[in-house]
Design a protein around this motif. Structure first.
Motif, PDB file in Angstrom:
ATOM      1  N   UNK A   4       0.838  -1.196   0.000  1.00  0.00           N
ATOM      2  CA  UNK A   4       0.000   0.000   0.000  1.00  0.00           C
ATOM      3  C   UNK A   4       0.871   1.243   0.000  1.00  0.00           C
ATOM      4  N   UNK A   5       0.460   2.223  -0.797  1.00  0.00           N
ATOM      5  CA  UNK A   5       1.123   3.529  -0.824  1.00  0.00           C
ATOM      6  C   UNK A   5       0.277   4.487   0.002  1.00  0.00           C
ATOM      7  N   UNK A   6       0.890   5.064   1.001  1.00  0.00           N
ATOM      8  CA  UNK A   6       0.223   6.033   1.873  1.00  0.00           C
ATOM      9  C   UNK A   6       0.862   7.391   1.608  1.00  0.00           C
ATOM     10  N   UNK A   7       0.049   8.377   1.313  1.00  0.00           N
ATOM     11  CA  UNK A   7       0.576   9.731   1.153  1.00  0.00           C
ATOM     12  C   UNK A   7      -0.034  10.632   2.209  1.00  0.00           C
ATOM     13  N   UNK A   8       0.812  11.525   2.697  1.00  0.00           N
ATOM     14  CA  UNK A   8       0.403  12.546   3.649  1.00  0.00           C
ATOM     15  C   UNK A   8       0.559  13.911   2.988  1.00  0.00           C
ATOM     16  N   UNK A   9      -0.390  14.789   3.213  1.00  0.00           N
ATOM     17  CA  UNK A   9      -0.238  16.219   2.946  1.00  0.00           C
ATOM     18  C   UNK A   9      -0.376  16.891   4.305  1.00  0.00           C
ATOM     19  N   UNK A  10       0.659  17.586   4.722  1.00  0.00           N
ATOM     20  CA  UNK A  10       0.649  18.198   6.044  1.00  0.00           C
ATOM     21  C   UNK A  10      -0.221  19.455   6.076  1.00  0.00           C
ATOM     22  N   UNK A  29       7.378   5.013  13.386  1.00  0.00           N
ATOM     23  CA  UNK A  29       7.777   4.475  12.081  1.00  0.00           C
ATOM     24  C   UNK A  29       8.891   3.447  12.222  1.00  0.00           C
ATOM     25  N   UNK A  30       9.832   3.679  13.125  1.00  0.00           N
ATOM     26  CA  UNK A  30      10.917   2.721  13.338  1.00  0.00           C
ATOM     27  C   UNK A  30      10.372   1.368  13.783  1.00  0.00           C
ATOM     28  N   UNK A  31       9.374   1.386  14.658  1.00  0.00           N
ATOM     29  CA  UNK A  31       8.748   0.136  15.109  1.00  0.00           C
ATOM     30  C   UNK A  31       8.122  -0.604  13.931  1.00  0.00           C
ATOM     31  N   UNK A  32       7.458   0.134  13.043  1.00  0.00           N
ATOM     32  CA  UNK A  32       6.824  -0.501  11.884  1.00  0.00           C
ATOM     33  C   UNK A  32       7.885  -1.045  10.926  1.00  0.00           C
ATOM     34  N   UNK A  33       8.979  -0.314  10.767  1.00  0.00           N
ATOM     35  CA  UNK A  33      10.071  -0.760   9.899  1.00  0.00           C
ATOM     36  C   UNK A  33      10.721  -2.019  10.475  1.00  0.00           C
ATOM     37  N   UNK A  34      10.977  -2.003  11.788  1.00  0.00           N
ATOM     38  CA  UNK A  34      11.636  -3.141  12.429  1.00  0.00           C
ATOM     39  C   UNK A  34      10.821  -4.418  12.320  1.00  0.00           C
ATOM     40  N   UNK A  35       9.488  -4.300  12.325  1.00  0.00           N
ATOM     41  CA  UNK A  35       8.665  -5.517  12.218  1.00  0.00           C
ATOM     42  C   UNK A  35       8.310  -5.874  10.766  1.00  0.00           C
ATOM     43  N   UNK A  36       8.840  -5.114   9.801  1.00  0.00           N
ATOM     44  CA  UNK A  36       8.641  -5.444   8.394  1.00  0.00           C
ATOM     45  C   UNK A  36       7.392  -4.883   7.763  1.00  0.00           C
ATOM     46  N   UNK A  37       6.626  -4.112   8.498  1.00  0.00           N
ATOM     47  CA  UNK A  37       5.394  -3.523   7.961  1.00  0.00           C
ATOM     48  C   UNK A  37       5.699  -2.322   7.082  1.00  0.00           C
ATOM     49  N   UNK A  38       6.580  -1.462   7.526  1.00  0.00           N
ATOM     50  CA  UNK A  38       6.985  -0.281   6.762  1.00  0.00           C
ATOM     51  C   UNK A  38       8.173  -0.666   5.878  1.00  0.00           C
ATOM     52  N   UNK A  39       7.993  -0.524   4.566  1.00  0.00           N
ATOM     53  CA  UNK A  39       9.042  -0.882   3.621  1.00  0.00           C
ATOM     54  C   UNK A  39       9.970   0.308   3.386  1.00  0.00           C
ATOM     55  N   UNK A  40       9.387   1.462   3.110  1.00  0.00           N
ATOM     56  CA  UNK A  40      10.128   2.700   2.868  1.00  0.00           C
ATOM     57  C   UNK A  40       9.248   3.861   3.281  1.00  0.00           C
ATOM     58  N   UNK A  53       5.564  10.139   1.715  1.00  0.00           N
ATOM     59  CA  UNK A  53       5.126   8.888   1.107  1.00  0.00           C
ATOM     60  C   UNK A  53       5.625   7.753   1.979  1.00  0.00           C
ATOM     61  N   UNK A  54       4.735   6.805   2.260  1.00  0.00           N
ATOM     62  CA  UNK A  54       5.086   5.626   3.042  1.00  0.00           C
ATOM     63  C   UNK A  54       4.619   4.398   2.277  1.00  0.00           C
ATOM     64  N   UNK A  55       5.459   3.382   2.188  1.00  0.00           N
ATOM     65  CA  UNK A  55       5.095   2.122   1.540  1.00  0.00           C
ATOM     66  C   UNK A  55       4.951   1.089   2.651  1.00  0.00           C
ATOM     67  N   UNK A  84      -4.659   6.268   1.139  1.00  0.00           N
ATOM     68  CA  UNK A  84      -4.145   4.904   1.255  1.00  0.00           C
ATOM     69  C   UNK A  84      -4.625   4.172   0.014  1.00  0.00           C
ATOM     70  N   UNK A  85      -3.660   3.727  -0.789  1.00  0.00           N
ATOM     71  CA  UNK A  85      -4.007   3.076  -2.049  1.00  0.00           C
ATOM     72  C   UNK A  85      -3.240   1.774  -2.183  1.00  0.00           C
ATOM     73  N   UNK A  86      -3.956   0.708  -2.583  1.00  0.00           N
ATOM     74  CA  UNK A  86      -3.297  -0.568  -2.857  1.00  0.00           C
ATOM     75  C   UNK A  86      -2.417  -0.372  -4.077  1.00  0.00           C
ATOM     76  N   UNK A  87      -1.207  -0.923  -4.023  1.00  0.00           N
ATOM     77  CA  UNK A  87      -0.232  -0.731  -5.079  1.00  0.00           C
ATOM     78  C   UNK A  87       0.203  -2.093  -5.581  1.00  0.00           C
ATOM     79  N   UNK A  88      -0.045  -2.366  -6.847  1.00  0.00           N
ATOM     80  CA  UNK A  88       0.360  -3.628  -7.459  1.00  0.00           C
ATOM     81  C   UNK A  88       1.774  -3.477  -8.001  1.00  0.00           C
TER      82      UNK A  88
END
Length: 100
Positions: A4-10, A29-40, A53-55, A84-88
């Motif tokens: 999923x591609x998540x975009x934020x506009x502040x 975000x570090x917690x999500x990255x460490x558990x493999x949920x956050x890719x970039x 942008x968060x993947x 939040x958009x599903x990304x193929x």
């Protein structure tokens, strides 16, 4: 599992608020990255409108929404718009995982 591609506009004039909440945002975000949920993830460049942008790897869009509702930037009203958009993914490390 999907990507999923998540975009934020502040929100306008949220720079000070983002500075205040950034340590907790980065920790989240570090917690999500460490558990493999956050890719970039990362903010857009200085010449772009403020945002990020968060993947994310997750089972569903609803799971991503529930997770991202916990982000301190979002919880503290610093995100004006979130998508939040599903990304193929067709090219990259997990290519083919979502080809259907």
């Amino acid at each position: 599992m999907g990507t999923f591609a998540v975009t934020y506009a502040y929100t306008a004039d949220s720079s000070a608020g983002r500075d205040e909440h950034r340590p907790r945002h980065v920790e989240f975000l570090q917690e999500q990255f460490d558990d493999g949920t956050l890719v970039k993830s990362g903010p857009f460049g200085p010449e772009e409108e403020p945002g990020a942008l968060l993947i994310i790897e997750a089972d569903s869009k609803a799971d991503v929404e529930t997770l991202m509702d916990q982000d301190p930037f979002y919880r503290n009203g610093l995100v004006e718009q979130r998508s939040i958009r599903k990304w193929n993914v067709f090219f990259g490390a997990n290519a083919g995982a979502t080809r259907n």
